[in-house]
Design a protein around this motif. Structure first.
Motif, PDB file in Angstrom:
ATOM      1  N   VAL A 118       0.826  -1.216   0.000  1.00 34.58           N
ATOM      2  CA  VAL A 118       0.000   0.000   0.000  1.00 34.58           C
ATOM      3  C   VAL A 118       0.855   1.258   0.000  1.00 34.58           C
ATOM      4  O   VAL A 118       0.474   2.280  -0.586  1.00 34.58           O
ATOM      5  N   SER A 119       2.040   1.206   0.633  1.00 37.97           N
ATOM      6  CA  SER A 119       2.899   2.403   0.624  1.00 37.97           C
ATOM      7  C   SER A 119       3.475   2.654  -0.763  1.00 37.97           C
ATOM      8  O   SER A 119       3.624   3.806  -1.184  1.00 37.97           O
ATOM      9  N   LYS A 120       3.784   1.601  -1.517  1.00 38.29           N
ATOM     10  CA  LYS A 120       4.247   1.774  -2.896  1.00 38.29           C
ATOM     11  C   LYS A 120       3.131   2.375  -3.763  1.00 38.29           C
ATOM     12  O   LYS A 120       3.377   3.241  -4.603  1.00 38.29           O
ATOM     13  N   GLN A 121       1.904   1.912  -3.509  1.00 39.31           N
ATOM     14  CA  GLN A 121       0.769   2.461  -4.250  1.00 39.31           C
ATOM     15  C   GLN A 121       0.579   3.935  -3.920  1.00 39.31           C
ATOM     16  O   GLN A 121       0.338   4.766  -4.800  1.00 39.31           O
ATOM     17  N   ALA A 122       0.724   4.266  -2.632  1.00 34.08           N
ATOM     18  CA  ALA A 122       0.599   5.668  -2.219  1.00 34.08           C
ATOM     19  C   ALA A 122       1.681   6.525  -2.876  1.00 34.08           C
ATOM     20  O   ALA A 122       1.419   7.642  -3.337  1.00 34.08           O
ATOM     21  N   ALA A 123       2.910   6.002  -2.929  1.00 31.05           N
ATOM     22  CA  ALA A 123       4.012   6.747  -3.542  1.00 31.05           C
ATOM     23  C   ALA A 123       3.732   7.045  -5.009  1.00 31.05           C
ATOM     24  O   ALA A 123       3.986   8.152  -5.499  1.00 31.05           O
ATOM     25  N   GLN A 124       3.195   6.062  -5.709  1.00 26.95           N
ATOM     26  CA  GLN A 124       2.862   6.268  -7.125  1.00 26.95           C
ATOM     27  C   GLN A 124       1.792   7.346  -7.292  1.00 26.95           C
ATOM     28  O   GLN A 124       1.872   8.183  -8.195  1.00 26.95           O
ATOM     29  N   MET A 125       0.803   7.345  -6.403  1.00 21.30           N
ATOM     30  CA  MET A 125      -0.276   8.329  -6.500  1.00 21.30           C
ATOM     31  C   MET A 125       0.236   9.727  -6.175  1.00 21.30           C
ATOM     32  O   MET A 125      -0.129  10.712  -6.837  1.00 21.30           O
ATOM     33  N   GLN A 170      14.651   2.576  -2.809  1.00 16.93           N
ATOM     34  CA  GLN A 170      13.534   3.422  -2.379  1.00 16.93           C
ATOM     35  C   GLN A 170      14.033   4.591  -1.528  1.00 16.93           C
ATOM     36  O   GLN A 170      13.559   5.732  -1.675  1.00 16.93           O
ATOM     37  N   LEU A 171      14.990   4.319  -0.651  1.00 18.70           N
ATOM     38  CA  LEU A 171      15.519   5.384   0.199  1.00 18.70           C
ATOM     39  C   LEU A 171      16.308   6.417  -0.604  1.00 18.70           C
ATOM     40  O   LEU A 171      16.233   7.618  -0.333  1.00 18.70           O
ATOM     41  N   GLU A 172      17.083   5.971  -1.573  1.00 18.07           N
ATOM     42  CA  GLU A 172      17.836   6.913  -2.407  1.00 18.07           C
ATOM     43  C   GLU A 172      16.882   7.820  -3.178  1.00 18.07           C
ATOM     44  O   GLU A 172      17.116   9.031  -3.308  1.00 18.07           O
ATOM     45  N   LEU A 173      15.801   7.257  -3.707  1.00 19.94           N
ATOM     46  CA  LEU A 173      14.813   8.062  -4.424  1.00 19.94           C
ATOM     47  C   LEU A 173      14.134   9.041  -3.466  1.00 19.94           C
ATOM     48  O   LEU A 173      13.938  10.221  -3.788  1.00 19.94           O
ATOM     49  N   ALA A 174      13.798   8.549  -2.268  1.00 17.64           N
ATOM     50  CA  ALA A 174      13.176   9.411  -1.262  1.00 17.64           C
ATOM     51  C   ALA A 174      14.111  10.550  -0.866  1.00 17.64           C
ATOM     52  O   ALA A 174      13.676  11.693  -0.655  1.00 17.64           O
ATOM     53  N   GLN A 192       0.280  13.153  -8.482  1.00 12.86           N
ATOM     54  CA  GLN A 192      -0.281  14.415  -7.992  1.00 12.86           C
ATOM     55  C   GLN A 192       0.790  15.498  -7.827  1.00 12.86           C
ATOM     56  O   GLN A 192       0.500  16.590  -7.337  1.00 12.86           O
ATOM     57  N   HIS A 193       2.060  15.159  -8.207  1.00 11.72           N
ATOM     58  CA  HIS A 193       3.178  16.108  -8.115  1.00 11.72           C
ATOM     59  C   HIS A 193       3.367  16.606  -6.675  1.00 11.72           C
ATOM     60  O   HIS A 193       3.486  17.801  -6.423  1.00 11.72           O
ATOM     61  N   LYS A 194       3.405  15.642  -5.749  1.00 10.69           N
ATOM     62  CA  LYS A 194       3.648  15.955  -4.337  1.00 10.69           C
ATOM     63  C   LYS A 194       4.933  15.238  -3.905  1.00 10.69           C
ATOM     64  O   LYS A 194       4.885  14.145  -3.338  1.00 10.69           O
ATOM     65  N   PRO A 195       6.093  15.832  -4.190  1.00 10.23           N
ATOM     66  CA  PRO A 195       7.361  15.131  -3.940  1.00 10.23           C
ATOM     67  C   PRO A 195       7.623  14.809  -2.472  1.00 10.23           C
ATOM     68  O   PRO A 195       8.166  13.747  -2.166  1.00 10.23           O
ATOM     69  N   LEU A 196       7.269  15.720  -1.556  1.00 14.47           N
ATOM     70  CA  LEU A 196       7.539  15.454  -0.148  1.00 14.47           C
ATOM     71  C   LEU A 196       6.701  14.284   0.343  1.00 14.47           C
ATOM     72  O   LEU A 196       7.200  13.385   1.039  1.00 14.47           O
ATOM     73  N   GLU A 197       5.430  14.266  -0.045  1.00 17.86           N
ATOM     74  CA  GLU A 197       4.553  13.170   0.361  1.00 17.86           C
ATOM     75  C   GLU A 197       5.008  11.849  -0.273  1.00 17.86           C
ATOM     76  O   GLU A 197       4.997  10.794   0.363  1.00 17.86           O
ATOM     77  N   GLN A 198       5.439  11.928  -1.538  1.00 17.51           N
ATOM     78  CA  GLN A 198       5.958  10.735  -2.209  1.00 17.51           C
ATOM     79  C   GLN A 198       7.190  10.208  -1.472  1.00 17.51           C
ATOM     80  O   GLN A 198       7.358   8.993  -1.293  1.00 17.51           O
ATOM     81  N   SER A 199       8.027  11.127  -1.020  1.00 15.96           N
ATOM     82  CA  SER A 199       9.230  10.744  -0.280  1.00 15.96           C
ATOM     83  C   SER A 199       8.883   9.991   0.992  1.00 15.96           C
ATOM     84  O   SER A 199       9.475   8.962   1.325  1.00 15.96           O
TER      85      SER A 199
END
Length: 767
Positions: free
Chosen positions: A55-62, A95-99, A66-73
């Protein structure tokens, strides 16, 4: 499990602040990333890590859409923590490097420092303490001064880095700082973790009472915690701490046993209350182990079977293998040998898909002595050997001996996979078939070192034989160390008694069979300290072993490509250094060595300034070489990252070597021979010898010729040149070519000492 219990979860509170984000514009029918984050956080707290990851991967994609980089992080960090918890370390790091990149865009220093701390811990789990410390120091520099809780978490992870480097005093100071700062910040979960770590470190420093005090403080802090995954795992770790203290405080053993049992029972109750089957499995399994140590086998068996059931229900292979292993021990102790063997096979099967990650993760935080998976395979082999002894049927006996050998093979492959931290071993194994049939003139000798004895499994063309030598691992290792230290001394014969003693233990028991089968080549598959010595220099009182047999070594029988060398149309590239560079001495006789290779094989050359990483890469990419000869300084270290070959402009690490010539691994005709002249491994460093043994596999080469220690480069040049001259004869194997070259040096009064000729090892394919 141990690494997971120490994971940084500070981000949960920070991420929880995200959940008040406006959801305007999202219809009820659409998935809501904020609600997905809630689900992911809750699943993580309950220990349902695979659900949390999904579910966290799904949230990151969403959030990305939505162009929300901090939330994606934040979603990516949660996904990384879940990935690490289930052993998917490479995915966690990605995942951490991308975050981290997204957090830098936001210029949120607090969140950036938190991710850096998580990265530090992930690198620790991957046994890369230097990378971990680098990230953690950067985290300290980035964190705002008033971010007490985050800074406390960084100190906790720095403590783990000190543990990885065996700097226990520094580790205790870091954990103490972390505990004090966490208490100041009212971050109770972190305070508990830091105190547990401090207790385990104090135990490693033989400070038993201090360790007891730390564990007691952690337990007191947990008393009024809400029922949660955090509380359950804290109780488990404290229970393990009390159990480990029993050996250090024998007068309090009974009381500590009761305390350990009580915390495990409570951990089980907490797990039940939150529906966390995974942590319940650990509570039942560890409690079963307490009963095992008290020889109360019925209770231990009942609890262990319950732990297995819980681990299966939770789909948790990282705990399932532990309890199947424990069940195997208990069944063996109660005389149920066949059932015990079955349990060991199930344990290995559960461990197989996660082996490298588990082996890495276990080292993080294993303060009181690194936990290892090696005993699982050694004990399995021991049971199979016992079964072979009990069998009255010759065919069945031979089969059980092969099963025992296979158990050690499985460990050797896992060990190399862990050393290189990649799947080069799997790539090779996928291409090879099992080598059970060998030449009638070749014997494969497989020493298996047990605590109380050394077993020799010898494979001949007619079958497998077993010889048991009543020499303990401690005694054998001591003698091996003495031999290795003395055989390098060129001006004395100190090595001779040790050489003869090792011959008596490792060769004399099978001597008559070698003669009866008219053996000409010996292939050793050594383990542990035996990887660090030249078997060619073993002495029977009259002559060296190399004077009677061609000798080769392989890190694993099933890691060996059995096809012979085909010299037709083989192109050769020779590269190396003659001049002194980067503080290393010159190698003047390398010029003669390179000329011999060029004359015999019409080799292309890269010497001195031309022997640069870039030019080497260009040559290997553009041409299809079958032989690669490298004459330069090199070192094999405990850590593959610290192993290197010297080039004119830098150092060629094992990873870079893999990148340069790893393409051979996927070609129809792989690299036939990799020769490394002028390399060395540290005396007594068994893990460093893994790099030497596995270099052919790492490079995608069928065979490698390398040295155990740096020797006189004039002698090296003479031996290497003779080896290549002999190799021109298509009727000779590589092992025989090396034997003839070594014997030629041995007959030269200048170089007859084994310090000159014995360090040359032919690795992997000997044909």
């Amino acid at each position: 499990m141990q690494a997971r219990l120490l994971n940084l979860v500070i981000f949960l509170a920070i991420a929880a602040g995200l959940l008040v984000t406006s959801t305007a514009g999202i219809t009820a029918a659409e998935p809501n990333p904020d609600s997905l984050m809630k689900q992911g956080l809750e699943a993580y707290r309950r220990g349902v890590f695979d659900q949390s990851l999904a579910v966290s991967k799904q949230a990151a994609q969403m959030y990305e859409q939505q162009h929300k980089p901090l939330e994606q992080s934040r979603a990516l960090v949660l996904a990384a923590q879940a990935s690490e918890a289930i052993g998917q370390l490479k995915q966690a790091l990605q995942q951490l490097e991308l975050a981290f990149g997204l957090a830098q865009q936001s210029q949120d220093k607090l969140w950036t420092a938190t991710i850096l701390s998580s990265l530090g811990h992930a690198y620790l789990t991957g046994r890369q303490p230097d990378a971990a410390v680098s990230h953690l120091k950067q985290a300290l520099e980035t964190a705002p001064q008033d971010a007490t809780s985050v800074i406390a978490g960084i100190h906790n992870n720095l403590g783990l880095a000190h543990v990885a480097r065996k700097n226990f005093a520094d580790a205790l100071a870091s954990f103490t700082e972390a505990a004090n700062m966490a208490a100041q910040a009212a971050d109770r979960p972190l305070a508990v973790r830091a105190r547990i770590n401090a207790g385990r470190t104090a135990l490693a420093l033989d400070q038993a009472q201090a360790a007891r005090d730390w564990f007691d403080k952690a337990l007191d802090e947990l008393k009024d915690f809400p029922q949660s995954h955090e509380k359950a795992t804290g109780l488990l770790q404290i229970g393990l701490g009390y159990h480990q203290l029993r050996g250090a405080m024998p007068s309090n053993s009974a009381g500590l046993l009761l305390r350990a049992a009580g915390t495990f029972v409570e951990a089980g109750e907490v797990s039940d209350s939150i529906g966390n089957v995974r942590t319940r499995s650990y509570a039942e399994g560890y409690l079963g182990h307490l009963y095992e140590t008290e020889h109360r086998y019925e209770e231990a068996l009942e609890l262990t079977r319950r732990a297995i059931f819980s681990a299966q229900a939770a789909n948790a292979p990282e705990s399932l293998y532990r309890w199947e292993w424990q069940l195997g021990r208990l069944l063996a102790d109660t005389g149920k040998l066949d059932e015990a063997i079955s349990a060991y096979y199930r344990a290995v099967a559960a461990l197989k898909p996660i082996r490298m990650e588990v082996a890495s993760a276990l080292s993080v935080g294993a303060v009181s002595g690194e936990e290892s998976i090696k005993p699982l395979f050694i004990e399995q082999a021991d049971l199979l050997l016992q079964r072979a002894t009990l069998s009255t049927d010759a065919k069945a006996t031979d089969q059980y001996l092969r099963y025992a050998r296979d158990a050690i093979e499985a460990y050797k492959a896992a060990e190399l996979r862990d050393y290189f931290r990649d799947q080069c071993v799997d790539t090779l194994q996928a291409k090879l078939t099992k080598l059970d049939t060998i030449s009638s003139t070749t014997a494969v000798i497989y020493p298996i070192i047990f605590a109380d004895r050394t077993e020799l499994l010898a494979s001949f063309g007619s079958g497998m034989f077993r010889y048991s030598v009543p020499i303990s691992s401690e005694t054998l290792t001591k003698e091996v160390r003495l031999f290795r230290r003395t055989v390098e001394k060129r001006t004395t014969l100190e090595y001779l008694p040790h050489s003869q003693q090792l011959y008596d233990w490792l060769i004399r028991p099978i001597e008559s069979e070698l003669i009866r089968h008219k053996i000409e080549t010996l292939v050793f598959v050594p383990d542990g300290a035996l990887r660090t010595i030249p078997f060619s220099a073993l002495h029977d009182g009259q002559s060296f072993l190399i004077q009677r047999y061609a000798i080769a070594m392989t890190p694993g029988l099933y890691l060996t490509d059995p096809r012979p060398l085909n010299l037709e149309k083989v192109r050769t590239l020779a590269g190396g250094l003659i001049s002194s560079v980067q503080g290393f001495p010159s190698l003047p006789y390398v010029a003669e060595e390179m000329n011999s290779v060029r004359t015999l094989f019409q080799a292309d050359q890269l010497i001195n300034e031309e022997f640069r990483t870039g030019l080497l890469e260009q040559e290997l990419r553009e041409s299809r070489y079958g032989i690669l000869h490298i004459a330069t300084h090199g070192k094999f270290s405990t850590d593959a990252d610290d192993s290197f070959l010297l080039t004119f402009d830098g150092k060629l690490t094992m990873d870079k070597l893999d990148q340069l010539i790893g393409l051979f691994r996927y070609r129809q005709d792989p690299l036939e021979l990799l020769t490394l002249s002028a390399c060395q491994t540290a005396v007594g460093d068994d893990r460093a010898a893994l790099g030497l043994a596995g270099v052919a596999i790492k490079a995608g080469a069928r065979s490698a010729l390398a040295t155990l220690w740096f020797i006189n480069d004039e002698a090296s040049s003479a031996l290497i040149s003779e080896f290549y001259r002999q190799l021109r004869d298509p009727s000779l194997s590589k092992a025989v070519a090396l034997q003839r070259a070594q014997n030629k040096l041995l007959q030269d009064r200048l170089y007859d000492h084994p310090a000159y000729w014995s360090p040359f090892l032919l690795l992997n394919n000997w044909l």
